[in-house]
Design a protein around this motif. Sequence first.
Motif, short mmCIF file in Angstrom:
data_model
loop_
_atom_site.label_atom_id
_atom_site.label_comp_id
_atom_site.label_asym_id
_atom_site.label_seq_id
_atom_site.Cartn_x
_atom_site.Cartn_y
_atom_site.Cartn_z
N ILE A 167 0.84 -1.21 0.00
CA ILE A 167 0.00 0.00 0.00
C ILE A 167 0.88 1.26 0.00
CG2 ILE A 167 -1.51 1.37 1.51
CD1 ILE A 167 -3.11 -0.67 0.00
N MET A 214 3.72 1.55 -1.40
CA MET A 214 4.19 1.74 -2.78
C MET A 214 3.09 2.38 -3.63
SD MET A 214 7.30 0.86 -2.67
CE MET A 214 7.31 1.27 -0.92
N VAL A 215 1.85 1.90 -3.46
CA VAL A 215 0.73 2.53 -4.16
C VAL A 215 0.60 3.99 -3.72
CG1 VAL A 215 -1.75 2.41 -4.66
CG2 VAL A 215 -0.45 0.29 -4.32
N SER A 272 9.67 0.70 -5.42
CA SER A 272 8.84 0.83 -6.61
C SER A 272 9.72 0.98 -7.86
CB SER A 272 7.95 2.07 -6.51
OG SER A 272 6.93 1.86 -5.57
N HIS A 297 1.22 -6.24 -9.47
CA HIS A 297 0.67 -4.91 -9.25
C HIS A 297 -0.57 -4.70 -10.12
CE1 HIS A 297 3.34 -4.27 -12.70
NE2 HIS A 297 2.55 -3.25 -13.03
N ASP A 298 -1.02 -5.80 -10.69
CA ASP A 298 -2.14 -5.72 -11.62
C ASP A 298 -3.33 -6.45 -10.99
OD1 ASP A 298 -3.07 -5.48 -14.60
OD2 ASP A 298 -3.49 -7.56 -14.01
N ALA A 305 -6.81 -0.85 -4.29
CA ALA A 305 -5.66 0.04 -4.44
C ALA A 305 -4.99 -0.16 -5.79
CB ALA A 305 -4.66 -0.19 -3.31
N PHE A 306 -4.99 -1.41 -6.28
CA PHE A 306 -4.36 -1.70 -7.57
C PHE A 306 -5.10 -1.00 -8.71
CE2 PHE A 306 -2.13 -5.98 -6.43
CZ PHE A 306 -1.26 -5.28 -5.64
N GLU A 307 -6.31 -0.53 -8.46
CA GLU A 307 -7.08 0.13 -9.52
C GLU A 307 -6.82 1.63 -9.58
OE1 GLU A 307 -10.76 -2.60 -10.46
OE2 GLU A 307 -11.14 -1.24 -8.77
N TYR A 308 -6.02 2.12 -8.65
CA TYR A 308 -5.76 3.56 -8.63
C TYR A 308 -4.29 3.88 -8.90
CZ TYR A 308 -10.48 4.33 -6.96
OH TYR A 308 -11.85 4.39 -6.87
N GLY A 309 -3.72 3.18 -9.85
CA GLY A 309 -2.35 3.52 -10.22
C GLY A 309 -1.31 2.90 -9.31
N ALA A 310 -1.29 1.56 -9.26
CA ALA A 310 -0.24 0.88 -8.49
C ALA A 310 1.01 0.75 -9.34
CB ALA A 310 -0.73 -0.49 -8.06
N PRO A 311 2.16 1.16 -8.84
CA PRO A 311 3.39 1.04 -9.62
C PRO A 311 3.93 -0.38 -9.56
CG PRO A 311 3.90 1.90 -7.45
CD PRO A 311 2.40 1.73 -7.51
N PRO A 312 4.74 -0.79 -10.52
CA PRO A 312 5.47 -2.05 -10.37
C PRO A 312 6.33 -1.96 -9.12
CG PRO A 312 5.84 -1.04 -12.54
CD PRO A 312 5.13 -0.05 -11.72
N GLU A 352 -3.35 10.09 -12.33
CA GLU A 352 -2.88 8.96 -11.52
C GLU A 352 -2.57 7.70 -12.31
OE1 GLU A 352 -1.86 9.70 -8.48
OE2 GLU A 352 -2.61 11.72 -8.89
N VAL A 361 -0.08 5.32 -14.11
CA VAL A 361 1.35 5.09 -13.88
C VAL A 361 2.01 4.83 -15.23
CG1 VAL A 361 3.07 3.75 -12.63
CG2 VAL A 361 0.79 4.05 -11.67
N ASN A 390 0.30 1.08 -15.48
CA ASN A 390 -0.96 0.76 -14.81
C ASN A 390 -1.93 1.92 -15.04
OD1 ASN A 390 -2.56 -1.00 -13.35
ND2 ASN A 390 -1.10 -1.18 -11.67
N ALA A 391 -3.20 1.57 -15.24
CA ALA A 391 -4.21 2.61 -15.39
C ALA A 391 -4.71 3.01 -14.00
CB ALA A 391 -5.36 2.09 -16.23
N SER A 392 -5.54 4.02 -13.95
CA SER A 392 -6.15 4.40 -12.69
C SER A 392 -7.58 4.84 -12.92
CB SER A 392 -5.37 5.54 -12.02
OG SER A 392 -6.03 5.98 -10.86
N TYR A 448 -4.10 5.17 0.69
CA TYR A 448 -3.00 5.10 -0.29
C TYR A 448 -3.01 6.27 -1.25
CZ TYR A 448 -6.95 2.39 -2.16
OH TYR A 448 -8.19 1.94 -2.51
#
Lengths: 589, 589
Positions: free
Chosen positions: A202, A204-205, A239, A492-493, A521-528, B68, B70, B103-105, B128
């Motif tokens: 989290i 990282m997100v 990240s 992260h997907d 959280a992964f739906e709001y721009g989680a980085p690798p 947001e 990535v 990643n999308a957001s 987050y």
Amino acid sequence: MYRSHNCGQLRISDIGVETTLSGWVQVSRDFGGLTFVDLRDRYGITQIVFNMDDNQDLCEQARKLGREFVIKVSGQVRERSNKNPNRPTGEIEIEASSLDILNASKVPPFTIEDESDGGDDIRMEYRYLDLRRTPLQQNIRFRSKLALETRKYMDSQDFIEVETPFLIKSTPEGARDFVVPSRMNEGQFYALPQSPQTFKQILMVGGFDKYFQIVKCFRDEDLRADRQPEFTQIDCEMSFVTRDEVLKTFEGLTRHLFQELKGIELGDFPWMSYDDAMAMYGSDKPDLRFGMEFKYLNDALQGHGFGVFDSAETVVGVLAQGIADDYSNKQMKELTSWVQRPQIGAKGLVYVKYQGDGTIKSTVGKFYSDEVLLKVLQDHGAKPGDVLFILCGEEEKTRKQLNELRLEMGRRLGLMKEGDFKPLWVIDFPLLEWDEDSERFHAMHHPFTAPKVEDVDRMLTGDHETMKSLRADAYDLVINGSEIGGGSIRIHDRELQSKNFDLLGFTKEEAQAQFGFLLNAFEYGAPPHGGIAFGFDRLAAVMNGQSSIRDFIAFPKNNQGRDMMIDAPSPIDQTQLDELSIALNVQAE
Amino acid sequence: MYRSHNCGQLRISDIGVETTLSGWVQVSRDFGGLTFVDLRDRYGITQIVFNMDDNQDLCEQARKLGREFVIKVSGQVRERSNKNPNRPTGEIEIEASSLDILNASKVPPFTIEDESDGGDDIRMEYRYLDLRRTPLQQNIRFRSKLALETRKYMDSQDFIEVETPFLIKSTPEGARDFVVPSRMNEGQFYALPQSPQTFKQILMVGGFDKYFQIVKCFRDEDLRADRQPEFTQIDCEMSFVTRDEVLKTFEGLTRHLFQELKGIELGDFPWMSYDDAMAMYGSDKPDLRFGMEFKYLNDALQGHGFGVFDSAETVVGVLAQGIADDYSNKQMKELTSWVQRPQIGAKGLVYVKYQGDGTIKSTVGKFYSDEVLLKVLQDHGAKPGDVLFILCGEEEKTRKQLNELRLEMGRRLGLMKEGDFKPLWVIDFPLLEWDEDSERFHAMHHPFTAPKVEDVDRMLTGDHETMKSLRADAYDLVINGSEIGGGSIRIHDRELQSKNFDLLGFTKEEAQAQFGFLLNAFEYGAPPHGGIAFGFDRLAAVMNGQSSIRDFIAFPKNNQGRDMMIDAPSPIDQTQLDELSIALNVQAE
């Protein structure tokens, strides 16, 4: 004021200085006219002299001091006639002019010396006395310095230490949680973290990029030797990184710690795949302080009429160097019994001795000509004096047995040298383990571990058998056969994470209830991202060549999870139970 | 590789450099031929340009980027035509040559900007996203640096950081414990520590001499605003020290932290007795950024026929400077209502205006001649333009009310200046507090606090009334009216500790059951010792002039003790309850 100096500070250059010291009486010796007291504190030991001629009252008071009394002494520093070269303060002593007894002491139940005469239980109960012993003082100080150097290094690499919460949510995956009933939320419980895994993801997100924490974690497991219900991790996450960048960073940390704390420059950190480690050493945490790689002998030794080998899936051996002429038949028998013990479980042990005079002696000599055996030996690099030990059977089992034999021979032959440190990255672990009993997959590392990039498509589209062959982007750091830590690149997907939960047998509802916040959280721009955790207690022990973590923990628990000193856990009041809306449900015995 | 540089790194000197950046889309602006993307990471923001003429596909891809998202972008650094002097990277931009969406957001539920448009609940649920905002990033980084600098300083002073256990023993004293049922010890519970108090004292008995720890503590209290069930302490203990040495050490720490983190050289740390603080400010944590000390007016104002004052135990006032001519009757009325609110509870408010022209105006003008009032004003240092506010009643209550009024006037008159830090040691607290309701003594600090040396005899031999007058060797550090921390010299003598447990109403059996290990430890050579604990969350907030600790904690809980993001606490499985030998005892509603 209790002291102007400490007990490890004064030197020959301080002669004539008026000083005040406070500490514990290590020992008091009465020589009639003179009484000598060794005064100890955290910093060292200083000798105090009381002179009957100079001050009779004081000297008589000093004669009554028992071991571990706490005193304050004032006097002048003077040169010792009988110097002690083994002690930094050994050239001086204090000629006492005053003495205050700050606290008396009963006779301790064991001696406060490097080698204690106390058993484990009594040492745990009187931990405050055990902690006075120099080896424990050194261990706990080492641990403190190890933590500080870890933090300095991580800071130098731009990592931020973030505290994650201790009162979190119970997830039935993995080991058992310790839980905490919530008074304000009736019938609900917090759980203590087994690791800050989801919180660091989290973070990282949340854009923290480089996180670390030295943090307590909790697992309610049946305690084996050297497991603690609470233990400490160096926990990290980064990240926008690939595996190689993670390994480079934590190789750097490990090098720094060995350099700063042990003055040791570590050699290269080799990388080895999980498959290679299992094939060459029968273990995913091989001790590389010595060789003895596995020799696969199916081709060489099957088909010669020796049924035991012929019917075995795997015939595999290790070479022990230079013992052929020394190891007696009796020793060989004892070693055979050793591998046949239930803990190892081998059916038998075959050996081929390449004797110093070039002749061959083997337990399977009647099935193989000397020429065949000699060729096997030479093909596998044996020299006169070496012994080839051979086990056979089902591959996985036999490798594990041979791993035990290899380690045992390493110990017996003194190949695990103190002060020798051999780090190793083990990589490319399987992603999933099939559990025959429960007929389901388990995550080999944990449910958040990413498959290797080249396996993602197979994971999303493959059949059941395909799943068994997926490789994770996971890695372990091993030093001298101990797992120091492990980690992985994470998923992260959201889609891939959901797929993984499916494979692990979660229903959509379970996944959402337990890890919904992470999926969201992964739906709001989680980085690798990816990370690692080091076992801090283990690292401290391994760096000091010790196998037990218990003496690197100030207040450890015993194998029943009890703190013997404070006598915890213990019953609580009915009022407390009522407030928490719980009742005991203890079976009458 | 995800990046060659970070988003805060590139400068005009890097023009022409080929770079790869990864981060979040802060904003994307489409100007037809050109699309500009502000790319954000922890380190800063860099402008990316996509040019329709150069690469139509790329530019069209860029147009679809939402807030947001990535992304990873490669391109060349070039000078900006339209420079942004408010941004360290504002002189350059990246001419994009490739773009990967990592990643999308979804559209965030609130904007990721310094001033968020999200309410508290939504920000807690999407922590987050909240954590991506610059103010929170800065707070959490400040906290990380504060911890590191604390550790460096303590190390420089020879302190050892020792981890004390989290699974300890419940003691019904003090605040409520969080408890943890033990699976392996049926019907028994661990407790989470409210502080490592007894363990740090045990460490002193164990010879560690100088201990510190930055450590989580737990209290199951009904949460008031700005209380958290888990919070962090800088916890310290020293052996062979007097109070003055403890204060000196932690004044040193505080100075160091302000110097390193804020670049502020703190002035002197004055010392004030508890009695003086209560008499002069009606509070044991006075805000010294401004004066307004209490003026006691019994002598001057009683016996003039004003019954309200004549019958009051205490008549006491504060002087507000320079507002006599500005403060209207309406404002005075509003202020009177303010002190009459139930939270303050004053019966009324008397004022005496010393007007700019030297005349007097007062609510009690008909009871006192101008001469009498003028003398009172002048005797207490008032100048034309000042107003004397007066409250009266029972002493303790009235002081508390006047403390609230003083603070309110300080706020209204802008006397609590940002960037102004006024530390204060409050010393010589009472040892025991008599609780009328339960008819027993409570420890003002905690049961291990020593009386002042000169009070020991009175404590061992005195009667009930004597106990109320005992002073503790205890101290608090206050900065700008916030209690940063507190501590004391501890009892190290078994007899005195037993006496204290007696006074606090423990039976011998209760004392032994709960604190037997400490009483026993005192019999094996316990050194004189003392210590302190700082509230770490509070310190971080106060150093930044903020009143709420919540934004200095990465994952705080709400006022119901819930983590809104992970939705904890939550129900657990029946299997878990069964394994722990507990049952729910929840009342049907």
